[in-house]
Design a protein around this motif. Structure first.
Motif: not given
Length: 332
Positions: A1-11, A296-300
Motif C-alpha cells: 500500500m502506498e504511503q498516504q494519509e488515512l483519515n477516518r472520521m466517525f461523525e 482519525e488514523l494517519s499512516n503518515i
C-alpha cells in the motif's frame, strides 16, 4: 500500500447508529453534506415536558450553573449529573444581526477534543421558519484556530425541537470534533464565520439568506476532563498498537494511539462495536459506550485519535479502568 494519509472520521451525535458509524474519507477533502436527520417530534416533545419538570424541582441548581435547557433534554440529564456537565459549560452572550436575521449563541460545552453549541437563528418578524432542517453554511462555519493549520475534523448540525414551527425562530446544535493533527481545544481562541443560512427541502439544500455571521470564542485553559498517559501495547488482529493516552470528560471518552494503520484501516475495526468498550467505576458499575464521535488514523504520522461518547454523563474521577478489544487498562 502506498504511503498516504488515512483519515477516518466517525461523525457523531447523530440519532442513528448507522450515522454514528459513518466515516469520512480524505484528510483535507471537503466534507459532503449528508441528508439531514429527521426530527423525532413525539420523543423530543416528551423529553421537553420531562425536562421542564426536572427544572422546576431542581430550580436552585439550574440557577447556579445555568445549564441550557436544551442540553438538559439532549443528554437526558439527571439532577445529580448536572454539576458534572457544568464543568464543560461556558456561558456566552453572542448576538450577530444581518439585515434583521439574527444568530445567537449563549452557551458552549467543550472539552479537550470536542465543542458543542446551541445556535439560535431568528428571522425578521413575519417570516416563518417552518419544520424544515436548517444549517449555517459552510458546514464547519469556516472555523479557524490561530497558530494551527486547517486539518481534518468533523462538523455536524442537528435540529432541536421547535415548540412553535409557525414562528420566526429555530434552534440548532452544532458539534465540532478535532482530528489528531490539531492541538487540544482547551485555552484556544476560535474564529467562526458563516455566510449563508440554508434549509433542506427534502432533496437539496437551498439558500434562505446570505450574510455575515462572524464571531469568536475563547475557551478556558482549565480542562473539564482528565488525561492518563499509558504507553501500553494492545493487539488488534495480531497487529501491535500503542495506547499513548486515555482521556475522559463528562461527555467524551477517547484515546490516542500509534502504529502502522495500513494493515488494519477498515472503519469497522476501530468503531464502538469492535472496541466493545466499557468503563468501570470505583463502585464497580460498568458504563457502556453509546457511539463513536470521531476517529482519525494517519499512516503518515502513524498517530490516531478515537473518541467515543459514553451512554451517560460520567465523572472522570470515578472511572478506574477501561476495557476494550478484550484488554483492560487500569487508570492510574
Amino acid at each position: 500500500m502506498e504511503q498516504q494519509e488515512l483519515n477516518r472520521m466517525f461523525e457523531g451525535l447523530a440519532p442513528t447508529p448507522e450515522q454514528e458509524r459513518a466515516m469520512l474519507d480524505g484528510l483535507l477533502r471537503e466534507e459532503r453534506m449528508d441528508r439531514p436527520m429527521k426530527r423525532q417530534m413525539t420523543k423530543i416533545a416528551a423529553a421537553f415536558v420531562l425536562a421542564a419538570a426536572m427544572l422546576l424541582t431542581c430550580a436552585a441548581a439550574a440557577v447556579v450553573t445555568g445549564i441550557d435547557q436544551r442540553f438538559w433534554v439532549y443528554f437526558g440529564l439527571e439532577a445529580e449529573q448536572e454539576p458534572l456537565l457544568s464543568r464543560s459549560a461556558i456561558p456566552l452572550d453572542i448576538s450577530v444581526t444581518n439585515d434583521g436575521w439574527t444568530m445567537e449563541v449563549k452557551q458552549v460545552l467543550a472539552d479537550r477534543y470536542s465543542l458543542m453549541m446551541v445556535v439560535d437563528f431568528i428571522a425578521p418578524e413575519g417570516t416563518v421558519l417552518g419544520e424544515q432542517e436548517y444549517i449555517l453554511w459552510p458546514k464547519n462555519m469556516n472555523f479557524s484556530i490561530p497558530g494551527q493549520a486547517p486539518n481534518s475534523h468533523s462538523a455536524q448540525w442537528q435540529m432541536l425541537e421547535d415548540d412553535d414551527p409557525a414562528d420566526n425562530h429555530v434552534s440548532m446544535l452544532f458539534t465540532l470534533d478535532l482530528g489528531v493533527e490539531y492541538r487540544y481545544l482547551t485555552g484556544e481562541h476560535i474564529d467562526f464565520s458563516a455566510n449563508t443560512f440554508r434549509s433542506y427541502n427534502g432533496w437539496v439544500w437551498e439558500d434562505v439568506v446570505a450574510g455575515d455571521w462572524s464571531f469568536s470564542i475563547d475557551l478556558p485553559v482549565q480542562d473539564s476532563g482528565r488525561s492518563y498517559l499509558k504507553g501500553e501495547v494492545f493487539y488488534l488482529e495480531g497487529e501491535p498498537f500503542t495506547i499513548t493516552s486515555f482521556y475522559l470528560s463528562p461527555i467524551s471518552v477517547g484515546y490516542e494511539v500509534e502504529g502502522q494503520f495500513d494493515a488494519i484501516s477498515a472503519p469497522g475495526k476501530w468503531g464502538e462495536d469492535a472496541a466493545n468498550m466499557t468503563l468501570k467505576t470505583k463502585g464497580g458499575e460498568s458504563i457502556a459506550i453509546s457511539g463513536t464521535k470521531f476517529g482519525e488514523l494517519s499512516n503518515i504520522t502513524q498517530k490516531g485519535r478515537i473518541v467515543f461518547k459514553p451512554e451517560q454523563i460520567i465523572d472522570p474521577e470515578d472511572i478506574v479502568s477501561i476495557t476494550m478489544y478484550g484488554q483492560t487498562f487500569d487508570l492510574k
